[in-house]
Design a protein around this motif. Structure first.
Motif, PDB file in Angstrom:
ATOM      1  N   ALA A  68       6.086  -3.805   7.505  1.00 28.92           N
ATOM      2  CA  ALA A  68       7.210  -3.924   6.560  1.00 28.92           C
ATOM      3  C   ALA A  68       7.083  -2.830   5.504  1.00 28.92           C
ATOM      4  CB  ALA A  68       7.199  -5.291   5.897  1.00 28.92           C
ATOM      5  N   VAL A  69       8.183  -2.095   5.297  1.00 32.11           N
ATOM      6  CA  VAL A  69       8.153  -0.915   4.416  1.00 32.11           C
ATOM      7  C   VAL A  69       9.290  -1.020   3.395  1.00 32.11           C
ATOM      8  CG1 VAL A  69       8.384   1.611   4.393  1.00 32.11           C
ATOM      9  CG2 VAL A  69       7.205   0.502   6.286  1.00 32.11           C
ATOM     10  N   LEU A  70       9.039  -0.576   2.172  1.00 34.97           N
ATOM     11  CA  LEU A  70      10.095  -0.564   1.149  1.00 34.97           C
ATOM     12  C   LEU A  70       9.973   0.692   0.301  1.00 34.97           C
ATOM     13  CD1 LEU A  70      12.429  -2.295  -0.208  1.00 34.97           C
ATOM     14  CD2 LEU A  70      10.689  -3.011  -1.855  1.00 34.97           C
ATOM     15  N   LYS A  71      11.146   1.271  -0.024  1.00 38.11           N
ATOM     16  CA  LYS A  71      11.163   2.415  -0.946  1.00 38.11           C
ATOM     17  C   LYS A  71      11.307   1.883  -2.360  1.00 38.11           C
ATOM     18  CE  LYS A  71      12.472   6.153   1.941  1.00 38.11           C
ATOM     19  NZ  LYS A  71      13.418   7.035   2.489  1.00 38.11           N
ATOM     20  N   VAL A  72      10.587   2.525  -3.288  1.00 41.52           N
ATOM     21  CA  VAL A  72      10.621   2.097  -4.691  1.00 41.52           C
ATOM     22  C   VAL A  72      10.965   3.312  -5.538  1.00 41.52           C
ATOM     23  CG1 VAL A  72       9.298   1.036  -6.567  1.00 41.52           C
ATOM     24  CG2 VAL A  72       8.786   0.395  -4.200  1.00 41.52           C
ATOM     25  N   ASN A  73      12.017   3.169  -6.348  1.00 44.75           N
ATOM     26  CA  ASN A  73      12.362   4.238  -7.287  1.00 44.75           C
ATOM     27  C   ASN A  73      11.480   4.070  -8.526  1.00 44.75           C
ATOM     28  OD1 ASN A  73      13.515   5.742  -9.393  1.00 44.75           O
ATOM     29  ND2 ASN A  73      15.505   5.740  -8.370  1.00 44.75           N
ATOM     30  N   VAL A  74      10.649   5.075  -8.795  1.00 46.57           N
ATOM     31  CA  VAL A  74       9.659   4.947  -9.870  1.00 46.57           C
ATOM     32  C   VAL A  74       9.958   5.917 -11.028  1.00 46.57           C
ATOM     33  CG1 VAL A  74       7.821   4.038  -8.408  1.00 46.57           C
ATOM     34  CG2 VAL A  74       8.088   6.509  -8.608  1.00 46.57           C
ATOM     35  N   GLU A  75      11.257   6.297 -11.160  1.00 45.70           N
ATOM     36  CA  GLU A  75      11.590   7.306 -12.187  1.00 45.70           C
ATOM     37  C   GLU A  75      11.249   6.842 -13.607  1.00 45.70           C
ATOM     38  OE1 GLU A  75      15.803   8.114 -12.247  1.00 45.70           O
ATOM     39  OE2 GLU A  75      16.279   6.002 -11.969  1.00 45.70           O
ATOM     40  N   HIS A  76      11.202   5.486 -13.838  1.00 46.65           N
ATOM     41  CA  HIS A  76      10.907   4.991 -15.186  1.00 46.65           C
ATOM     42  C   HIS A  76       9.408   4.815 -15.438  1.00 46.65           C
ATOM     43  CE1 HIS A  76      15.120   4.569 -15.701  1.00 46.65           C
ATOM     44  NE2 HIS A  76      15.235   3.606 -14.817  1.00 46.65           N
ATOM     45  N   LEU A  77       8.590   5.040 -14.423  1.00 48.02           N
ATOM     46  CA  LEU A  77       7.145   4.773 -14.566  1.00 48.02           C
ATOM     47  C   LEU A  77       6.392   6.094 -14.719  1.00 48.02           C
ATOM     48  CD1 LEU A  77       6.792   2.031 -11.790  1.00 48.02           C
ATOM     49  CD2 LEU A  77       7.578   1.790 -14.144  1.00 48.02           C
ATOM     50  N   LYS A 130       0.858  -1.197   0.000  1.00 47.90           N
ATOM     51  CA  LYS A 130       0.000   0.000   0.000  1.00 47.90           C
ATOM     52  C   LYS A 130       0.891   1.244   0.000  1.00 47.90           C
ATOM     53  CE  LYS A 130      -4.040  -0.070   2.163  1.00 47.90           C
ATOM     54  NZ  LYS A 130      -5.094   0.001   3.186  1.00 47.90           N
ATOM     55  N   LEU A 131       0.563   2.208  -0.863  1.00 50.97           N
ATOM     56  CA  LEU A 131       1.391   3.422  -0.955  1.00 50.97           C
ATOM     57  C   LEU A 131       1.214   4.267   0.303  1.00 50.97           C
ATOM     58  CD1 LEU A 131       3.311   5.019  -2.847  1.00 50.97           C
ATOM     59  CD2 LEU A 131       1.302   6.288  -3.620  1.00 50.97           C
ATOM     60  N   ARG A 132       2.349   4.481   0.982  1.00 45.72           N
ATOM     61  CA  ARG A 132       2.302   5.263   2.212  1.00 45.72           C
ATOM     62  C   ARG A 132       2.722   6.713   1.941  1.00 45.72           C
ATOM     63  NH1 ARG A 132       5.313   2.985   7.523  1.00 45.72           N
ATOM     64  NH2 ARG A 132       3.519   1.604   7.630  1.00 45.72           N
ATOM     65  N   GLU A 133       3.752   6.882   1.094  1.00 40.73           N
ATOM     66  CA  GLU A 133       4.243   8.236   0.757  1.00 40.73           C
ATOM     67  C   GLU A 133       4.685   8.224  -0.691  1.00 40.73           C
ATOM     68  OE1 GLU A 133       6.678   8.739   4.846  1.00 40.73           O
ATOM     69  OE2 GLU A 133       7.561   9.747   3.110  1.00 40.73           O
ATOM     70  N   TYR A 134       4.603   9.399  -1.314  1.00 40.88           N
ATOM     71  CA  TYR A 134       5.109   9.502  -2.680  1.00 40.88           C
ATOM     72  C   TYR A 134       5.732  10.872  -2.876  1.00 40.88           C
ATOM     73  CZ  TYR A 134       5.186  10.200  -7.717  1.00 40.88           C
ATOM     74  OH  TYR A 134       5.578  10.498  -8.998  1.00 40.88           O
ATOM     75  N   SER A 135       6.972  10.886  -3.365  1.00 33.83           N
ATOM     76  CA  SER A 135       7.624  12.147  -3.673  1.00 33.83           C
ATOM     77  C   SER A 135       7.820  12.216  -5.186  1.00 33.83           C
ATOM     78  CB  SER A 135       8.976  12.233  -2.950  1.00 33.83           C
ATOM     79  OG  SER A 135       9.772  13.192  -3.611  1.00 33.83           O
ATOM     80  N   ALA A 136       7.064  13.112  -5.842  1.00 29.19           N
ATOM     81  CA  ALA A 136       7.184  13.251  -7.299  1.00 29.19           C
ATOM     82  C   ALA A 136       8.563  13.808  -7.648  1.00 29.19           C
ATOM     83  CB  ALA A 136       6.087  14.172  -7.815  1.00 29.19           C
ATOM     84  N   GLU A 137       9.094  14.671  -6.795  1.00 31.07           N
ATOM     85  CA  GLU A 137      10.387  15.298  -7.043  1.00 31.07           C
ATOM     86  C   GLU A 137      11.517  14.257  -7.060  1.00 31.07           C
ATOM     87  OE1 GLU A 137      11.254  18.183  -4.074  1.00 31.07           O
ATOM     88  OE2 GLU A 137      12.067  19.580  -5.540  1.00 31.07           O
ATOM     89  N   ALA A 138      11.496  13.375  -6.060  1.00 30.19           N
ATOM     90  CA  ALA A 138      12.548  12.364  -5.966  1.00 30.19           C
ATOM     91  C   ALA A 138      12.183  11.103  -6.737  1.00 30.19           C
ATOM     92  CB  ALA A 138      12.791  12.020  -4.497  1.00 30.19           C
ATOM     93  N   ALA A 139      10.929  11.019  -7.205  1.00 31.46           N
ATOM     94  CA  ALA A 139      10.408   9.813  -7.876  1.00 31.46           C
ATOM     95  C   ALA A 139      10.575   8.587  -6.986  1.00 31.46           C
ATOM     96  CB  ALA A 139      11.070   9.614  -9.232  1.00 31.46           C
ATOM     97  N   ILE A 140      10.225   8.770  -5.714  1.00 34.39           N
ATOM     98  CA  ILE A 140      10.311   7.667  -4.755  1.00 34.39           C
ATOM     99  C   ILE A 140       8.921   7.427  -4.156  1.00 34.39           C
ATOM    100  CG2 ILE A 140      11.267   6.886  -2.520  1.00 34.39           C
ATOM    101  CD1 ILE A 140      13.418   6.912  -4.644  1.00 34.39           C
ATOM    102  N   ALA A 141       8.491   6.159  -4.250  1.00 34.77           N
ATOM    103  CA  ALA A 141       7.238   5.747  -3.614  1.00 34.77           C
ATOM    104  C   ALA A 141       7.594   4.862  -2.429  1.00 34.77           C
ATOM    105  CB  ALA A 141       6.393   4.971  -4.620  1.00 34.77           C
TER     106      ALA A 141
END
Lengths: 124, 188
Positions: A56-65, A38-49
């Motif tokens: 359990a938490v994981l950062k996802v780099n979404v710059e290609h999406l 489930k998306l907890r935070e999203y930074s459009a600037e850093a392209a990190i979801a």
């Protein structure tokens, strides 16, 4: 990329976010993984979801999406490579992702345990 | 022995599809290699796979190559788009049929985008030693539970249909006989 190179492209192994801790066999640099959370935070600037499954938490780099819209509280599935950073934190470099709101997460986790068992039985 | 699944689109998980046994057919030649496929002793010719599209290579009027990731492996697929210029089709089909087939293939190619979940059916073929699907049908799944239901379908069909066909049972029995005789030898 040639089609033969796509053969080298790995499939994303199904894992739960709870499987991703430093001593886990799945917690490897450049491991290709498929995760859901489930998306907890999203930074459009850093392209990190930041996605979560319980605690359990994981950062996802979404710059290609670029075509994906992010909404906090929605459920997302990502396939990509896990990059272990110097501080031993993992970040998933996503290749593809999609919104899976409406997914039955209980059924998902039960089915993927069945799938792992089925694979283990058939690869013997 | 009768094989009811030979012409069916056998629902397979990628890891199963990638481990199919490949045998050169008797009609095979060096210039025209023909491979037959079998799943644990059962000859099959068609398959259905479902998963996320993670690779796409498009050559207009020639082909679309793409890969489907179902969480157990990666299935390579080829969708031919050369029907209007192909001598093969010109010899075998009427011009209106060829046009219809070409339009249908072009429509499927539009549907296949990175990240979508696609259900793909087609013939099993071999490209440089690896099994691939030569696509005849594409359906884009919008239900977020579609992949889960496909996994369960594959598991269910394997245990209740494919693995209990007489040919599969025969192969299992042969394997267990070999194991028994081998273990007998090692014990003697």
């Amino acid at each position: 990329m040639d089609f033969l190179e796509s053969v080298d492209l790995k499939f994303g192994e199904l894992v739960s976010l709870h499987d991703l801790y430093p001593s886990s066999p799945f917690f490897k640099h450049e491991a290709s993984l498929r995760i859901i959370g489930k998306l907890r935070e999203y930074s459009a600037e850093a392209a990190i979801a930041t996605v979560a499954d319980g605690n359990a938490v994981l950062k996802v780099n979404v710059e290609h999406l670029r075509d994906l819209t992010f909404q906090v509280g929605s459920v997302y599935q990502f396939i990509g490579e896990l990059l272990i950073q110097p501080n031993n934190q993992g970040i998933l470099q996503a290749r593809v992702g999609r919104n899976v709101d409406g997914i039955d997460l209980n059924l998902y986790y039960q089915s993927f345990l069945l799938l792992r068992q089925f694979q283990a039985d058939h690869l013997k | 022995m009768q094989n009811p699944v030979y012409n069916s689109h056998v629902k397979l998980l990628a890891f199963d599809l990638l481990s199919l046994t490949q045998t050169p057919s008797p009609s095979s030649s060096a210039s025209n290699p023909v491979i037959s496929f079998s799943l644990r002793g059962i000859p099959i010719s068609r398959a259905e796979t479902l998963g996320t599209v993670t690779y796409r290579e498009y050559k207009p009027c020639k082909f679309l190559k793409f890969s489907i990731d179902d969480g157990t492996g990666l299935v390579n697929c080829i969708l031919w788009l050369n029907q209007l210029t192909s001598a093969y089709f010109a010899r075998r089909r009427s011009p209106p049929d060829v046009r219809l087939i070409a339009e249908s293939a072009a429509h499927f190619a539009d549907l296949i985008k990175l990240g979508v979940v696609a259900r793909v059916r087609g013939k099993l073929t071999n490209y440089r030693g690896t099994v691939q699907i030569t696509v005849s049908d594409v359906f884009i799944e919008r239900d977020p539970n579609a992949e889960i239901l496909h996994w369960l379908d594959c598991i269910n069909l394997a245990s209740k249909c494919y693995d209990v066909l007489p040919l599969a049972r025969q192969q299992r029995n042969q394997k267990s006989d070999t194991c028994t005789s081998t273990s007998g030898l090692s014990n003697s």
